[in-house]
Write an enzyme that holds these catalytic residues in place. Structure first.
Site, mmCIF file in Angstrom:
data_model
loop_
_atom_site.group_PDB
_atom_site.id
_atom_site.type_symbol
_atom_site.label_atom_id
_atom_site.label_comp_id
_atom_site.label_asym_id
_atom_site.label_seq_id
_atom_site.Cartn_x
_atom_site.Cartn_y
_atom_site.Cartn_z
ATOM 1 N N PRO A 91 25.618 9.721 -9.606
ATOM 2 C CG PRO A 91 25.107 7.890 -8.544
ATOM 3 C CD PRO A 91 25.714 8.656 -10.102
ATOM 4 N NE ARG A 97 24.065 20.483 -0.410
ATOM 5 C CZ ARG A 97 22.853 20.265 -0.159
ATOM 6 N NH1 ARG A 97 21.715 20.219 1.591
ATOM 7 N NH2 ARG A 97 22.122 20.009 -1.216
ATOM 8 C CB CYS A 118 32.695 38.676 11.148
ATOM 9 S SG CYS A 118 33.251 38.518 12.460
#
Ligand SMILES: *Cc1c(COP(=O)(O)O)cnc(C)c1O
Length: 410
Positions: A269, A307, A337
């Site tokens: 994990p 994300r 930008c």
């Protein structure tokens, strides 16, 4: 640091104090939460032999690697650089499993020289490796069981079109390569991608691997990968690790009895161990009211925290400078930008310019994916451990981003 009422605390430390001390934007990690997740998972599998290999790519800072080593974890590494970081963190080479995808045979040979465990995920490399090393170096084989575990296409790896693993339909070919080269297969592996919601689906994948495992007589371990989902907001669903532990342990123990040997279950994990232990905090530069929207513009961008834009990931936002009071609806954006929205239409306590906003679930795949886009500098990382804060990575400066540039006279 003085603790005032209503302050946002991480393991008893006020976050605004950390911002004053280390500057903005800042990644903050809480070791207590990592330890709790590790122990929770170990506990869920207490009835079988289990080893947890922390997936280094989620959050690669060497201090985090050391923390997991001290807990007794192994390491899941996907590049030779992660292997080297793992060795730097003091992992025993035998506790590192290297699971690359589409890397060169040269890199795999270099890693083999470091004595770490090698996981092979295509037949071309299996043949070359077997030809070179025979049974001198044992291997693990990554199988693609063709199950679609998670909801998100970008992070799912087990489906039929996936580039990962060797298809279950090619097992006869795998066996032929293994037998002709007299190879020792010590492990089988599957990793079906992220955000497993349904324990049943995971168990079905596991069943497929166990079926294949019967055909390899000298296994030590079966690695069931990862992809465990964590909660991103209150009442969010997460993988029921306890149910998985109960069901899979029982099934695995049965398998071992039939197989005639006590094998180890490995998990690897990343997100499950570190996602909720991380916070990303940035300062509000501008409140911009347009005809339809109130934007909160921060001193950071998707270069630091990709994300939301990359995976449509939801990260809860808290105004830690104003823990209570009237709320308004904001769209929280960065300074890059290019459109870099962190959250649309979020209800947040009224934001003033200068306020610090905190994003939750920023431990996994956040700093690790940060870049210098727009020639911005990457933030610092701080670890809160047993009630004390430690700087574990310095903020970059201008020298860091110009160092490797070669000035030529044209
Ligand atoms: C990324 C990765 C993991 C970790 O996945 P999480 O969803 O973060 O738990 C484990 N194993 C392999 C091979 C990976 O590539």
């Amino acid at each position: 640091m003085e603790i005032k009422r209503n302050q946002y605390l991480i393991d008893r430390i006020p976050v605004t104090g950390l911002m004053e001390k280390y500057g903005s934007p800042l990644y903050i990690y809480e070791s207590k939460k990592m330890v709790a997740q590790y122990n929770r998972m170990m506990d869920a599998f207490k009835n079988t032999r289990v080893k947890i290999n922390y997936a280094a790519k989620a959050l690669t800072n060497v201090n985090i690697l050391k923390l997991f080593r001290k807990l007794g974890a192994g390491l899941d590494a996907v590049s030779i650089q992660e292997v080297k970081l793992g060795l730097q963190a003091g992992f025993d080479p035998g506790d590192i499993l290297y699971t690359p995808n589409c890397v060169s045979i040269e890199e795999i040979e270099d890693v083999a020289q470091l004595n770490v465990k090698i996981n092979i995920d295509n037949i071309s490399i299996l043949e070359q490796f077997g030809h070179k090393y025979g049974n001198d170096i044992p291997v693990c084989i990554r199988i693609n069981p063709h199950i679609l575990a998670g909801g998100n296409q970008k992070i799912s790896t087990g489906h039929i079109d996936s580039k990962f693993g060797i298809s279950i339909h090619q097992i006869p070919l795998v066996k032929r390569v293994v037998e002709t080269n007299n190879m020792h297969v010590e492990g089988l592996h599957m990793h079906t991608g992220s955000d497993i919601l349904d324990v049943e689906v995971f168990l079905r994948g596991a069943e497929i691997i166990l079926e294949i495992a019967k055909e390899f007589k000298d296994l030590d371990y079966i690695d069931f990968g990862s992809g465990f989902k964590v909660a991103y907001k209150a009442d969010d669903i997460e993988t029921d690790i306890e149910a998985l532990g109960t069901n899979l342990s029982k099934r695995f123990n049965e398998f071992c009895r039939d197989y005639g040997k006590e094998l180890t279950i490995i998990f690897e994990p990343g997100k499950y161990l570190v996602s909720e232990a991380g916070y990303f905090v940035a300062r509000t530069n501008v409140i911009k009211q347009t005809t339809s929207t109130v934007f909160a513009g921060l001193d950071t961008g998707m270069n630091h925290f990709i994300r939301p834009m990359f995976y449509d990931a939801y990260h809860e936002v808290v105004n830690i400078s104003k823990p209570a009071g009237k709320t308004r609806i904001y769209t929280v954006v960065g300074y890059i930008c290019e459109t870099d929205t962190f959250g649309y239409n979020r209800k947040i306590t009224e934001i003033s310019e200068g306020d610090y906003l905190l994003f939750k679930n920023a431990g996994a795949y956040c700093y690790a994916m940060a870049s210098n886009y727009n020639s911005r500098l990457r933030p610092a990382e701080v670890l809160v451990h047993q009630g004390k804060d430690y700087l574990i990575r310095k903020r970059e400066d201008f020298e860091d981003i110009s160092r490797n540039v070669v000035h030529v006279d044209l």
